[in-house]
Scaffold this motif. Structure first.
Motif, short mmCIF file in Angstrom:
data_model
loop_
_atom_site.label_atom_id
_atom_site.label_comp_id
_atom_site.label_asym_id
_atom_site.label_seq_id
_atom_site.Cartn_x
_atom_site.Cartn_y
_atom_site.Cartn_z
N ASN A 172 36.21 34.68 37.60
CA ASN A 172 36.49 36.03 38.07
C ASN A 172 35.98 36.20 39.50
O ASN A 172 35.20 35.39 40.00
CB ASN A 172 35.85 37.06 37.14
CG ASN A 172 36.56 37.09 35.80
OD1 ASN A 172 37.79 36.96 35.73
ND2 ASN A 172 35.80 37.23 34.73
N ASN A 173 36.42 37.29 40.13
CA ASN A 173 36.21 37.45 41.57
C ASN A 173 34.76 37.38 42.03
O ASN A 173 34.47 36.92 43.13
CB ASN A 173 36.82 38.78 42.03
CG ASN A 173 38.33 38.76 41.98
OD1 ASN A 173 38.93 37.69 41.90
ND2 ASN A 173 38.95 39.93 42.03
N ASP A 229 38.67 36.31 47.00
CA ASP A 229 39.71 36.40 48.03
C ASP A 229 39.17 36.13 49.43
O ASP A 229 39.88 35.60 50.28
CB ASP A 229 40.44 37.75 47.95
CG ASP A 229 41.53 37.74 46.90
OD1 ASP A 229 42.51 37.00 47.08
OD2 ASP A 229 41.40 38.44 45.89
N ASN A 274 46.20 30.97 35.02
CA ASN A 274 47.02 31.98 35.68
C ASN A 274 47.57 31.39 36.99
O ASN A 274 47.09 30.36 37.47
CB ASN A 274 46.19 33.24 35.94
CG ASN A 274 45.05 32.96 36.89
OD1 ASN A 274 45.26 32.81 38.09
ND2 ASN A 274 43.84 32.84 36.36
N LYS A 283 47.49 32.30 40.14
CA LYS A 283 46.62 32.24 41.33
C LYS A 283 45.64 31.08 41.22
O LYS A 283 45.45 30.33 42.20
CB LYS A 283 45.85 33.57 41.44
CG LYS A 283 45.05 33.71 42.74
CD LYS A 283 44.53 35.15 42.88
CE LYS A 283 43.77 35.39 44.16
NZ LYS A 283 43.49 36.83 44.39
N LYS A 290 45.90 39.40 46.28
CA LYS A 290 46.84 39.78 45.22
C LYS A 290 46.23 39.53 43.84
O LYS A 290 45.34 38.69 43.69
CB LYS A 290 48.13 38.94 45.33
CG LYS A 290 48.86 39.03 46.65
CD LYS A 290 49.74 40.26 46.72
CE LYS A 290 50.52 40.28 48.03
NZ LYS A 290 51.53 39.23 48.10
N ASN A 291 46.80 40.19 42.84
CA ASN A 291 46.43 39.88 41.47
C ASN A 291 47.05 38.54 41.04
O ASN A 291 47.96 38.03 41.70
CB ASN A 291 46.89 41.00 40.54
CG ASN A 291 46.07 42.25 40.77
OD1 ASN A 291 44.86 42.17 41.01
ND2 ASN A 291 46.72 43.41 40.71
N ASN A 292 46.55 38.04 39.92
CA ASN A 292 46.88 36.66 39.53
C ASN A 292 48.37 36.35 39.40
O ASN A 292 48.79 35.23 39.66
CB ASN A 292 46.19 36.33 38.20
CG ASN A 292 44.69 36.21 38.36
OD1 ASN A 292 44.19 36.07 39.48
ND2 ASN A 292 43.96 36.26 37.25
N GLU A 293 49.16 37.31 38.94
CA GLU A 293 50.59 37.02 38.74
C GLU A 293 51.47 37.81 39.70
O GLU A 293 52.68 37.93 39.50
CB GLU A 293 50.99 37.33 37.28
CG GLU A 293 50.20 36.57 36.23
CD GLU A 293 50.26 35.06 36.40
OE1 GLU A 293 51.24 34.55 36.98
OE2 GLU A 293 49.30 34.38 35.97
N ASP A 294 50.87 38.28 40.78
CA ASP A 294 51.59 39.12 41.74
C ASP A 294 52.00 38.27 42.95
O ASP A 294 51.26 38.17 43.93
CB ASP A 294 50.64 40.27 42.15
CG ASP A 294 51.25 41.18 43.19
OD1 ASP A 294 52.47 41.14 43.39
OD2 ASP A 294 50.48 41.92 43.81
#
Lengths: 109, 109, 109, 109
Positions: free
Chosen positions: A48-49, B28, C25, C27, D47-51
């Motif tokens: 996670n981030n 990120d 996922n 990403k 971005k989010n994981n699936e975006d």
């Protein structure tokens, strides 16, 4: 500029004691910087981030700074100046009214 | 530490005017740093070691410094200290008598 | 398409025996691919162009292929098709008469 | 192996029409692969994981495959074989009983 210079001096001392300047051509310094940035990134893989090991982050970030400083030093770049110049360019690419609260890349704004 | 802090202040000002802190999670930021280091590296693709565009190098190196500063700032890291700590660790991994004039990785020394 | 599919099946089997799909996922798969490509690149750090360890190259290249196959599989992409499509796009960006013997990037041709 | 070979043949044809083999030393191919993997990763930045944009993903993944195929081809590597060999190595590093449902890196298991 005093702090940057003092730190770069330490890095150069470490390098010269090992006679490593001969390996430090510009292409390999850029390659090393990219490899170290990727090692920092790997700390976040499948995580996670905000889930990372701070001690490892310190180590990898230090490596990134070392190669970034070496590249700046090799090209006699004023770090303060190049960063301020880039902020100005970015301010043109990302005007506040368009970019506020928006992470879209400038060529898609 | 004055210079680092002054520069980081400018970067934070740019970020906050655009309300971008919300996007700057640690994962990120590490991803952005890696992407920028790769863009710097791309300047050398298919090129000889010293054959690069200095203006583009300045731009890409500034991007690398900005994200490295943001990661340091987010984690309250003392850049001077983490770099000096890493130099000490590297001095253990690469003792002068073994590493002198030798680019071999420490785990193969 | 037979070979790609057979190989992807083996990778999926390895993944599912470990119940790892939950981590995969899009990403993080892209992040893993980038990290592995960087590990392959590191084999060339401070080295001449053809001075590398072939066994290590095989290992790192296999890792790159595994994550590239997983990304293709997750998005139901036809590898043959996306590569042929990209070759067509590149043929437009790099017409033979301009690009022949020239490594300049298309936006500078 | 037929499919890999057919696809590699198309890539080589594109390369040779432009007389680009002269630029394709092993170090620069590895560098190009890393740069392309980083461009794919950039699609996920902030971005989010699936975006992500699927068309851009196709383009960037195709680039990754092209350089991975070129590296395999330059070294006469059997892609099927190196991937199967790596799966076997990974099975030793990540035994099912320890790795099941666990994303921890093998040296920390």
């Amino acid at each position: 500029m005093e702090d940057f210079k003092a730190l770069i001096k330490e890095i150069i001392k470490f390098r010269d004691e090992r006679d490593w300047e001969q390996f430090h051509n510009s292409k390999d310094l850029a390659l090393a910087l990219s490899v170290e940035a990727s090692e920092l990134l790997e700390l976040f893989l499948w995580k996670n981030n905000e889930d990372f090991n701070l001690n490892k982050l310190k180590d990898e970030l230090a490596d990134v700074f070392m190669y970034a400083f070496l590249i700046a030093n090799k090209n006699d770049l004023d770090i303060h100046q190049i960063v301020l110049d880039k902020i100005k360019k970015n301010a043109d690419k990302y005007p506040v009214d368009k970019a506020k609260g928006n992470s879209t890349k400038y060529n898609e704004l």
